[in-house]
Motif scaffolding. Structure first.
Motif, PDB file in Angstrom:
ATOM      1  N   ILE A  30       0.840  -1.205   0.000  1.00  0.00           N
ATOM      2  CA  ILE A  30       0.000   0.000   0.000  1.00  0.00           C
ATOM      3  C   ILE A  30       0.871   1.249   0.000  1.00  0.00           C
ATOM      4  O   ILE A  30       0.624   2.193  -0.762  1.00  0.00           O
ATOM      5  CB  ILE A  30      -0.980  -0.005   1.194  1.00  0.00           C
ATOM      6  CG1 ILE A  30      -2.039  -1.082   1.002  1.00  0.00           C
ATOM      7  CG2 ILE A  30      -1.647   1.367   1.363  1.00  0.00           C
ATOM      8  CD1 ILE A  30      -2.919  -1.317   2.224  1.00  0.00           C
ATOM      9  N   CYS A  96      -9.062  -6.570   4.834  1.00  0.00           N
ATOM     10  CA  CYS A  96      -9.446  -5.189   4.525  1.00  0.00           C
ATOM     11  C   CYS A  96      -8.313  -4.444   3.822  1.00  0.00           C
ATOM     12  O   CYS A  96      -8.540  -3.722   2.842  1.00  0.00           O
ATOM     13  CB  CYS A  96      -9.862  -4.448   5.798  1.00  0.00           C
ATOM     14  SG  CYS A  96     -11.410  -5.032   6.492  1.00  0.00           S
ATOM     15  N   THR A  99      -7.966  -5.846   0.240  1.00  0.00           N
ATOM     16  CA  THR A  99      -9.061  -5.362  -0.600  1.00  0.00           C
ATOM     17  C   THR A  99      -8.850  -3.895  -0.960  1.00  0.00           C
ATOM     18  O   THR A  99      -9.018  -3.504  -2.122  1.00  0.00           O
ATOM     19  CB  THR A  99     -10.413  -5.551   0.120  1.00  0.00           C
ATOM     20  OG1 THR A  99     -10.566  -6.930   0.467  1.00  0.00           O
ATOM     21  CG2 THR A  99     -11.567  -5.105  -0.746  1.00  0.00           C
ATOM     22  N   TYR A 100      -8.464  -3.087   0.019  1.00  0.00           N
ATOM     23  CA  TYR A 100      -8.188  -1.671  -0.234  1.00  0.00           C
ATOM     24  C   TYR A 100      -7.068  -1.517  -1.257  1.00  0.00           C
ATOM     25  O   TYR A 100      -7.172  -0.711  -2.183  1.00  0.00           O
ATOM     26  CB  TYR A 100      -7.824  -0.958   1.073  1.00  0.00           C
ATOM     27  CG  TYR A 100      -7.338   0.447   0.844  1.00  0.00           C
ATOM     28  CD1 TYR A 100      -8.245   1.470   0.556  1.00  0.00           C
ATOM     29  CD2 TYR A 100      -5.989   0.752   0.880  1.00  0.00           C
ATOM     30  CE1 TYR A 100      -7.809   2.756   0.322  1.00  0.00           C
ATOM     31  CE2 TYR A 100      -5.540   2.033   0.643  1.00  0.00           C
ATOM     32  CZ  TYR A 100      -6.451   3.036   0.372  1.00  0.00           C
ATOM     33  OH  TYR A 100      -6.006   4.307   0.120  1.00  0.00           O
ATOM     34  N   TRP A 101      -6.002  -2.304  -1.097  1.00  0.00           N
ATOM     35  CA  TRP A 101      -4.869  -2.200  -2.013  1.00  0.00           C
ATOM     36  C   TRP A 101      -5.278  -2.541  -3.441  1.00  0.00           C
ATOM     37  O   TRP A 101      -4.908  -1.849  -4.397  1.00  0.00           O
ATOM     38  CB  TRP A 101      -3.730  -3.109  -1.544  1.00  0.00           C
ATOM     39  CG  TRP A 101      -2.559  -3.136  -2.464  1.00  0.00           C
ATOM     40  CD1 TRP A 101      -1.728  -2.096  -2.758  1.00  0.00           C
ATOM     41  CD2 TRP A 101      -2.087  -4.253  -3.222  1.00  0.00           C
ATOM     42  NE1 TRP A 101      -0.757  -2.498  -3.644  1.00  0.00           N
ATOM     43  CE2 TRP A 101      -0.963  -3.814  -3.951  1.00  0.00           C
ATOM     44  CE3 TRP A 101      -2.505  -5.568  -3.342  1.00  0.00           C
ATOM     45  CZ2 TRP A 101      -0.252  -4.665  -4.790  1.00  0.00           C
ATOM     46  CZ3 TRP A 101      -1.792  -6.411  -4.188  1.00  0.00           C
ATOM     47  CH2 TRP A 101      -0.687  -5.957  -4.895  1.00  0.00           C
ATOM     48  N   ALA A 104      -7.731   0.302  -4.741  1.00  0.00           N
ATOM     49  CA  ALA A 104      -7.001   1.556  -4.939  1.00  0.00           C
ATOM     50  C   ALA A 104      -6.003   1.452  -6.089  1.00  0.00           C
ATOM     51  O   ALA A 104      -5.790   2.423  -6.822  1.00  0.00           O
ATOM     52  CB  ALA A 104      -6.290   1.950  -3.652  1.00  0.00           C
ATOM     53  N   ILE A 111      -5.847   6.938  -2.761  1.00  0.00           N
ATOM     54  CA  ILE A 111      -4.503   6.488  -2.400  1.00  0.00           C
ATOM     55  C   ILE A 111      -3.534   7.605  -2.766  1.00  0.00           C
ATOM     56  O   ILE A 111      -3.690   8.288  -3.757  1.00  0.00           O
ATOM     57  CB  ILE A 111      -4.138   5.150  -3.083  1.00  0.00           C
ATOM     58  CG1 ILE A 111      -2.926   4.534  -2.425  1.00  0.00           C
ATOM     59  CG2 ILE A 111      -3.937   5.318  -4.570  1.00  0.00           C
ATOM     60  CD1 ILE A 111      -2.738   3.072  -2.737  1.00  0.00           C
TER      61      ILE A 111
END
Length: 137
Positions: A30, A96, A99-101, A104, A111
């Motif tokens: 991330i 989480c 999934t965000y990575w 984004a 991001i």
């Protein structure tokens, strides 16, 4: 099927070290993605160093974890599993973050360089949770 049974018997996937390695790797990805996207947009290009350092840290953690994983399986070592509650918390954090990575990275939204302190706080909180629930009682 023998290898899968050996992996299950060692508790290598339910161990504190595997959970923290996963979270560390996702946090590093991330940070690397956020700073790289920021640099590609022409803002704060001094952050290219942070992106490279994050990728290097991810590679080191992954290789170290992989060597440890292979050793544990090969030596048939039994590891103490994490407490189920702590494992679920860390697994949820990992899910989480992952999934965000993915979202984004694909859509290049939400991001940027600002994610670095947030990810650092999540990583520190994960360490605190891992320490609190390090062993199943």
């Amino acid at each position: 099927m023998g290898l899968l049974n050996r992996i299950k018997r060692t508790n290598v996937t339910r161990n504190i070290w595997t959970q923290m390695a996963q979270i560390t790797i996702i946090c590093g990805l991330i940070v690397a993605t956020g700073t790289a996207i920021t640099c590609n947009q022409g803002d704060h290009c001094g952050l290219a160093f942070v992106s490279v350092a994050a990728i290097l840290a991810v590679a080191i953690v992954f290789i170290a974890w992989l060597v440890w994983f292979i050793y544990v399986i090969w030596a048939k070592r039994y590891l103490t599993p994490m407490a189920p509650h702590g494992y679920k918390i860390l697994d949820s954090i990992d899910f989480c973050l992952f999934t965000y990575w993915i979202i984004a990275s694909i859509f290049k939204v939400a991001i940027g360089a600002w994610v670095v302190p947030i990810v650092a706080l999540i990583w520190i909180a994960s360490i605190a949770i891992a320490i609190k629930y390090r062993e199943s009682k």
